[in-house]
Design an enzyme around this catalytic site. Structure first.
Site, PDB file in Angstrom:
ATOM      1  N   GLY A   1     -53.074  24.290 -44.553  1.00 49.10           N
ATOM      2  CA  GLY A   1     -52.408  23.253 -43.763  1.00 49.10           C
ATOM      3  C   GLY A   1     -50.925  23.515 -43.615  1.00 49.10           C
ATOM      4  N   HIS A   2     -50.542  24.783 -43.494  1.00 47.21           N
ATOM      5  CA  HIS A   2     -49.125  25.188 -43.513  1.00 47.21           C
ATOM      6  C   HIS A   2     -48.330  24.731 -42.295  1.00 47.21           C
ATOM      7  CE1 HIS A   2     -50.670  28.307 -40.829  1.00 47.21           C
ATOM      8  NE2 HIS A   2     -49.424  28.514 -40.441  1.00 47.21           N
ATOM      9  N   ARG A   3     -49.001  24.205 -41.297  1.00 50.80           N
ATOM     10  CA  ARG A   3     -48.241  23.752 -40.114  1.00 50.80           C
ATOM     11  C   ARG A   3     -48.058  22.228 -40.105  1.00 50.80           C
ATOM     12  NH1 ARG A   3     -50.346  26.404 -34.719  1.00 50.80           N
ATOM     13  NH2 ARG A   3     -52.194  25.188 -35.225  1.00 50.80           N
TER      14      ARG A   3
ATOM     15  N   LEU B   1     -47.045  18.300 -41.833  1.00 53.44           N
ATOM     16  CA  LEU B   1     -45.806  17.698 -42.358  1.00 53.44           C
ATOM     17  C   LEU B   1     -45.483  18.261 -43.735  1.00 53.44           C
ATOM     18  CD1 LEU B   1     -43.641  15.362 -42.374  1.00 53.44           C
ATOM     19  CD2 LEU B   1     -45.392  13.948 -43.444  1.00 53.44           C
TER      20      LEU B   1
ATOM     21  N   SER C   1     -53.540  10.821 -52.385  1.00 58.17           N
ATOM     22  CA  SER C   1     -52.694   9.793 -51.757  1.00 58.17           C
ATOM     23  C   SER C   1     -52.687   8.551 -52.641  1.00 58.17           C
ATOM     24  CB  SER C   1     -53.264   9.421 -50.379  1.00 58.17           C
ATOM     25  OG  SER C   1     -52.733   8.180 -49.966  1.00 58.17           O
TER      26      SER C   1
ATOM     27  N   TYR D   1     -61.168   7.289 -46.545  1.00 57.90           N
ATOM     28  CA  TYR D   1     -60.160   8.326 -46.886  1.00 57.90           C
ATOM     29  C   TYR D   1     -59.870   8.287 -48.385  1.00 57.90           C
ATOM     30  CZ  TYR D   1     -55.282  10.226 -46.666  1.00 57.90           C
ATOM     31  OH  TYR D   1     -54.099  10.908 -46.842  1.00 57.90           O
TER      32      TYR D   1
HETATM   33  N1  LIG Z   1     -48.327  11.962 -44.389  1.00 59.93           N
HETATM   34  C1  LIG Z   1     -48.402  11.088 -45.384  1.00 59.93           C
HETATM   35  O1  LIG Z   1     -47.782  10.008 -45.342  1.00 59.93           O
HETATM   36  C2  LIG Z   1     -49.232  11.394 -46.589  1.00 59.93           C
HETATM   37  C3  LIG Z   1     -50.016  12.548 -46.690  1.00 59.93           C
HETATM   38  N2  LIG Z   1     -50.752  12.745 -47.831  1.00 59.93           N
HETATM   39  C4  LIG Z   1     -51.606  13.947 -47.988  1.00 59.93           C
HETATM   40  O2  LIG Z   1     -50.779  15.108 -47.890  1.00 59.93           O
HETATM   41  C5  LIG Z   1     -51.534  16.188 -47.325  1.00 59.93           C
HETATM   42  C6  LIG Z   1     -50.800  16.722 -46.105  1.00 59.93           C
HETATM   43  O3  LIG Z   1     -50.680  15.647 -45.200  1.00 59.93           O
HETATM   44  P1  LIG Z   1     -49.767  15.818 -43.890  1.00 59.93           P
HETATM   45  O4  LIG Z   1     -48.953  17.066 -44.024  1.00 59.93           O
HETATM   46  O5  LIG Z   1     -49.114  14.514 -43.632  1.00 59.93           O
HETATM   47  O6  LIG Z   1     -50.887  16.046 -42.764  1.00 59.93           O
HETATM   48  P2  LIG Z   1     -50.751  16.758 -41.352  1.00 59.93           P
HETATM   49  O7  LIG Z   1     -51.778  16.145 -40.488  1.00 59.93           O
HETATM   50  O8  LIG Z   1     -49.325  16.807 -40.915  1.00 59.93           O
HETATM   51  O9  LIG Z   1     -51.185  18.282 -41.683  1.00 59.93           O
HETATM   52  C7  LIG Z   1     -52.510  18.550 -42.038  1.00 59.93           C
HETATM   53  C8  LIG Z   1     -52.739  20.022 -41.783  1.00 59.93           C
HETATM   54  O10 LIG Z   1     -54.093  20.328 -42.121  1.00 59.93           O
HETATM   55  C9  LIG Z   1     -54.644  21.092 -41.056  1.00 59.93           C
HETATM   56  N3  LIG Z   1     -56.093  20.846 -40.970  1.00 59.93           N
HETATM   57  C10 LIG Z   1     -56.704  19.674 -40.707  1.00 59.93           C
HETATM   58  N4  LIG Z   1     -58.040  19.850 -40.717  1.00 59.93           N
HETATM   59  C11 LIG Z   1     -58.256  21.176 -40.981  1.00 59.93           C
HETATM   60  C12 LIG Z   1     -59.413  21.988 -41.094  1.00 59.93           C
HETATM   61  N5  LIG Z   1     -60.642  21.473 -40.925  1.00 59.93           N
HETATM   62  N6  LIG Z   1     -59.268  23.300 -41.362  1.00 59.93           N
HETATM   63  C13 LIG Z   1     -58.034  23.837 -41.521  1.00 59.93           C
HETATM   64  N7  LIG Z   1     -56.881  23.129 -41.426  1.00 59.93           N
HETATM   65  C14 LIG Z   1     -57.011  21.813 -41.147  1.00 59.93           C
HETATM   66  C15 LIG Z   1     -53.935  20.603 -39.813  1.00 59.93           C
HETATM   67  O11 LIG Z   1     -54.014  21.572 -38.797  1.00 59.93           O
HETATM   68  P3  LIG Z   1     -54.185  21.050 -37.268  1.00 59.93           P
HETATM   69  O12 LIG Z   1     -53.049  20.089 -37.029  1.00 59.93           O
HETATM   70  O13 LIG Z   1     -54.079  22.291 -36.460  1.00 59.93           O
HETATM   71  O14 LIG Z   1     -55.513  20.376 -37.205  1.00 59.93           O
HETATM   72  C16 LIG Z   1     -52.520  20.418 -40.332  1.00 59.93           C
HETATM   73  O15 LIG Z   1     -51.832  21.643 -40.305  1.00 59.93           O
HETATM   74  C17 LIG Z   1     -52.908  15.610 -47.004  1.00 59.93           C
HETATM   75  O16 LIG Z   1     -53.810  15.886 -48.048  1.00 59.93           O
HETATM   76  C18 LIG Z   1     -52.656  14.103 -46.928  1.00 59.93           C
HETATM   77  O17 LIG Z   1     -53.830  13.368 -47.248  1.00 59.93           O
HETATM   78  C19 LIG Z   1     -50.750  11.862 -48.871  1.00 59.93           C
HETATM   79  C20 LIG Z   1     -49.993  10.713 -48.798  1.00 59.93           C
HETATM   80  C21 LIG Z   1     -49.178  10.408 -47.660  1.00 59.93           C
HETATM   81  C1  LIG Z   2     -49.932   7.240 -46.381  1.00 67.54           C
HETATM   82  C2  LIG Z   2     -50.835   6.074 -46.199  1.00 67.54           C
HETATM   83  O1  LIG Z   2     -50.831   5.730 -44.829  1.00 67.54           O
HETATM   84  C3  LIG Z   2     -51.833   4.823 -44.403  1.00 67.54           C
HETATM   85  O2  LIG Z   2     -51.648   3.591 -45.013  1.00 67.54           O
HETATM   86  P1  LIG Z   2     -50.441   2.637 -44.558  1.00 67.54           P
HETATM   87  O3  LIG Z   2     -49.253   2.973 -45.369  1.00 67.54           O
HETATM   88  O4  LIG Z   2     -50.923   1.219 -44.529  1.00 67.54           O
HETATM   89  O5  LIG Z   2     -50.260   3.128 -43.050  1.00 67.54           O
HETATM   90  P2  LIG Z   2     -49.172   3.008 -41.917  1.00 67.54           P
HETATM   91  O6  LIG Z   2     -47.981   3.844 -42.239  1.00 67.54           O
HETATM   92  O7  LIG Z   2     -49.897   3.316 -40.633  1.00 67.54           O
HETATM   93  O8  LIG Z   2     -48.762   1.438 -41.884  1.00 67.54           O
HETATM   94  C4  LIG Z   2     -47.884   0.903 -42.812  1.00 67.54           C
HETATM   95  C5  LIG Z   2     -47.543  -0.533 -42.371  1.00 67.54           C
HETATM   96  O9  LIG Z   2     -46.716  -0.467 -41.189  1.00 67.54           O
HETATM   97  C6  LIG Z   2     -47.205  -1.389 -40.219  1.00 67.54           C
HETATM   98  N1  LIG Z   2     -46.815  -0.991 -38.852  1.00 67.54           N
HETATM   99  C7  LIG Z   2     -46.019  -1.730 -38.025  1.00 67.54           C
HETATM  100  N2  LIG Z   2     -45.875  -1.124 -36.819  1.00 67.54           N
HETATM  101  C8  LIG Z   2     -46.595   0.041 -36.906  1.00 67.54           C
HETATM  102  C9  LIG Z   2     -46.829   1.078 -35.940  1.00 67.54           C
HETATM  103  O10 LIG Z   2     -46.356   1.076 -34.784  1.00 67.54           O
HETATM  104  N3  LIG Z   2     -47.591   2.135 -36.385  1.00 67.54           N
HETATM  105  C10 LIG Z   2     -48.126   2.185 -37.653  1.00 67.54           C
HETATM  106  N4  LIG Z   2     -48.861   3.270 -38.026  1.00 67.54           N
HETATM  107  N5  LIG Z   2     -47.945   1.189 -38.578  1.00 67.54           N
HETATM  108  C11 LIG Z   2     -47.188   0.126 -38.189  1.00 67.54           C
HETATM  109  C12 LIG Z   2     -48.729  -1.353 -40.454  1.00 67.54           C
HETATM  110  O11 LIG Z   2     -49.326  -2.492 -39.866  1.00 67.54           O
HETATM  111  C13 LIG Z   2     -48.776  -1.372 -41.980  1.00 67.54           C
HETATM  112  O12 LIG Z   2     -48.599  -2.681 -42.467  1.00 67.54           O
HETATM  113  C14 LIG Z   2     -53.196   5.374 -44.724  1.00 67.54           C
HETATM  114  O13 LIG Z   2     -53.345   6.649 -44.171  1.00 67.54           O
HETATM  115  C15 LIG Z   2     -53.313   5.555 -46.197  1.00 67.54           C
HETATM  116  O14 LIG Z   2     -54.556   6.178 -46.473  1.00 67.54           O
HETATM  117  C16 LIG Z   2     -52.197   6.387 -46.702  1.00 67.54           C
HETATM  118  O15 LIG Z   2     -52.412   7.266 -47.514  1.00 67.54           O
END
Ligand SMILES: NC(=O)C1=CN([C@@H]2O[C@H](COP(=O)(O)OP(=O)(O)OC[C@H]3O[C@@H](n4cnc5c(N)ncnc54)[C@H](OP(=O)(O)O)[C@@H]3O)[C@@H](O)[C@H]2O)C=CC1
Ligand SMILES: C[C@H]1O[C@H](OP(=O)(O)OP(=O)(O)OC[C@H]2O[C@@H](n3cnc4c(=O)[nH]c(N)nc43)[C@H](O)[C@@H]2O)[C@@H](O)[C@@H](O)C1=O
Length: 348
Positions: free
Chosen positions: A11-13, A15, A108, A137
């Site tokens: 998942g190097h591309r 966030l 997460s 999830y």
């Molecule tokens: N963002 C957040 O707020 C949080 C994230 N996390 C966890 O951190 C980790 C990274 O999340 P984040 O960087 O935000 O996610 P992103 O969606 O930004 O990145 C996920 C990456 O995984 C790749 N990917 C998805 N499905 C596949 C597959 N089937 N095979 C190969 N590659 C795949 C995507 O590639 P492509 O885009 O090309 O599909 C992408 O590069 C995850 O495990 C997530 O659950 C935990 C808590 C909060």
């Molecule tokens: C990382 C975490 O992220 C997710 O959980 P979440 O934190 O609830 O998600 P969220 O960031 O989308 O929302 C946070 C709060 O914000 C409010 N909110 C307002 N306005 C917008 C809006 O415009 N977009 C979004 N997305 N939310 C909004 C929304 O209603 C909620 O109250 C899951 O993936 C969970 O599995 C997980 O791991």
């Protein structure tokens, strides 16, 4: 990790994956194995088995997953549980079969009960019902923790599970339906500002549509008008936010310094062997909106659409174990939002 070590970032591309890649490069690691989702679909057992047999990485950062905000989790429930279970099972199992020295699995903080004590300690896992909107999830992530723990106990592997709080940063997902709150608010307020300023050309470009009529239709679909923008829920939940490069630093720090035994401790019945990663500070969504409004310079009205879910009322992480292991975040939310908007403008 030896400088010559072979390191695979799944998942190097994304966030987090892109931030881990940057951090490893900054620390002088060059033997990095990278595959895009198109090149290697980790839900496919055959492809994953072949990849690990061919490359036999020494270290694995498992940052590939199907990820999204509250509405995406609530709608695409089957995708979130199926794809994440498949990715985890394939990567963890074939890391074991191919002698990976150490794997870091990203879970997460949504794994904790909806009404867990705040801040949430690691041992509150499986002590109560989960938040409904992201239960599929969360179950997948809990399975990932148990996979790592069980392989460590049965086969003596060294697979560590980290539970990040909400993350944000450059390379975030800004899709208005599937993204998390912080990138969504930045983009909605930026688009609202362009609309208020009558900047039709910039809107057409940023939204990558044919013309302004298409842009306006798309904007109103997401509740963005000349006067106001629509946000989800009541704005009363609280959330914690960690800058993605801080998260990457934590992952590399733990890969360097911490083993499964350091997190598992001395337990007769070994459980809760995961580690929270966060800042230990949270903010009300309404306050976050005010902060982003100021940073973006948006002057319109904020309307709260309570037909959209709030999700769990709070999920503040207890980071005492993480701090005791020697790591603490550096970037404050104010600074991070500033840098995030700058990165967004550079890309727009
Ligand atoms: N963002 C957040 O707020 C949080 C994230 N996390 C966890 O951190 C980790 C990274 O999340 P984040 O960087 O935000 O996610 P992103 O969606 O930004 O990145 C996920 C990456 O995984 C790749 N990917 C998805 N499905 C596949 C597959 N089937 N095979 C190969 N590659 C795949 C995507 O590639 P492509 O885009 O090309 O599909 C992408 O590069 C995850 O495990 C997530 O659950 C935990 C808590 C909060
Ligand atoms: C990382 C975490 O992220 C997710 O959980 P979440 O934190 O609830 O998600 P969220 O960031 O989308 O929302 C946070 C709060 O914000 C409010 N909110 C307002 N306005 C917008 C809006 O415009 N977009 C979004 N997305 N939310 C909004 C929304 O209603 C909620 O109250 C899951 O993936 C969970 O599995 C997980 O791991």
């Amino acid at each position: 990790m030896e400088k010559s070590a072979k390191i695979y970032i799944a998942g190097h591309r994304g966030l987090v994956g892109s931030a881990i890649l940057q951090e490893l490069k900054d620390q002088g690691y060059e033997n990095l194995i990278l595959r895009t989702h198109k090149q290697l679909d980790l839900t496919d057992q055959q492809q994953t088995a072949q990849f690990f047999k061919d490359h036999r990485p020494d270290y694995v950062f498992l940052a590939a997953a199907t990820v999204g905000g509250i509405v995406a989790n609530n709608i695409y429930r089957a995708d979130f549980i199926y794809k994440n279970l498949m990715i985890q099972n394939n990567v963890i199992h074939h890391s074991y079969l191919n002698g990976v020295k150490k794997l870091l699995f990203l879970g997460s903080t949504c794994i904790y009960p909806k009404m867990a004590p705040q801040p949430m300690p690691e041992d509150s896992l499986l002590t109560g019902p989960l938040e409904y909107t992201n239960e599929p999830y969360a179950i997948a992530k809990i399975a990932g923790i148990k996979m790592c723990e069980s392989y460590n106990l049965q086969y003596g592997t060294n697979f560590i599970s980290v539970m990040p709080t909400n993350l944000y940063g450059p390379n975030d997902n800004f899709d208005l339906e599937k993204s998390h709150v912080l990138p969504a608010l930045i983009r909605k307020m930026h688009l609202g500002k362009l609309l208020m300023d009558g900047n039709e050309q910039a809107l057409v470009k940023e939204m990558d549509v044919e013309n302004f009529a298409f842009a306006k239709a798309e904007l109103s679909k997401h509740g963005i008008t000349k006067e106001s923008i629509e946000l989800w829920g009541t704005g009363s939940p609280r959330r914690e936010f960690l800058w993605s490069h801080d998260m990457a630093k934590a992952c590399v720090y733990l890969m360097h310094n911490i083993d499964f035994k350091d997190v598992a401790g001395e337990q007769k019945e070994v459980r809760n062997t995961h580690l929270n990663i966060g800042t230990g500070e949270d903010i009300e969504i309404k306050e976050l909106a005010a902060l982003i409004k100021k940073t973006v310079g948006y002057t319109g009205k904020l309307n709260w659409d309570s037909s959209k879910p709030d999700g769990t009322p709070r999920k503040l992480t207890d980071v005492s174990k993480l701090h005791a292991l020697g790591w603490k975040h550096e970037v404050s939310l104010e600074k991070g939002v500033d840098m995030m908007y700058e990165a967004y403008l550079d890309k727009a």
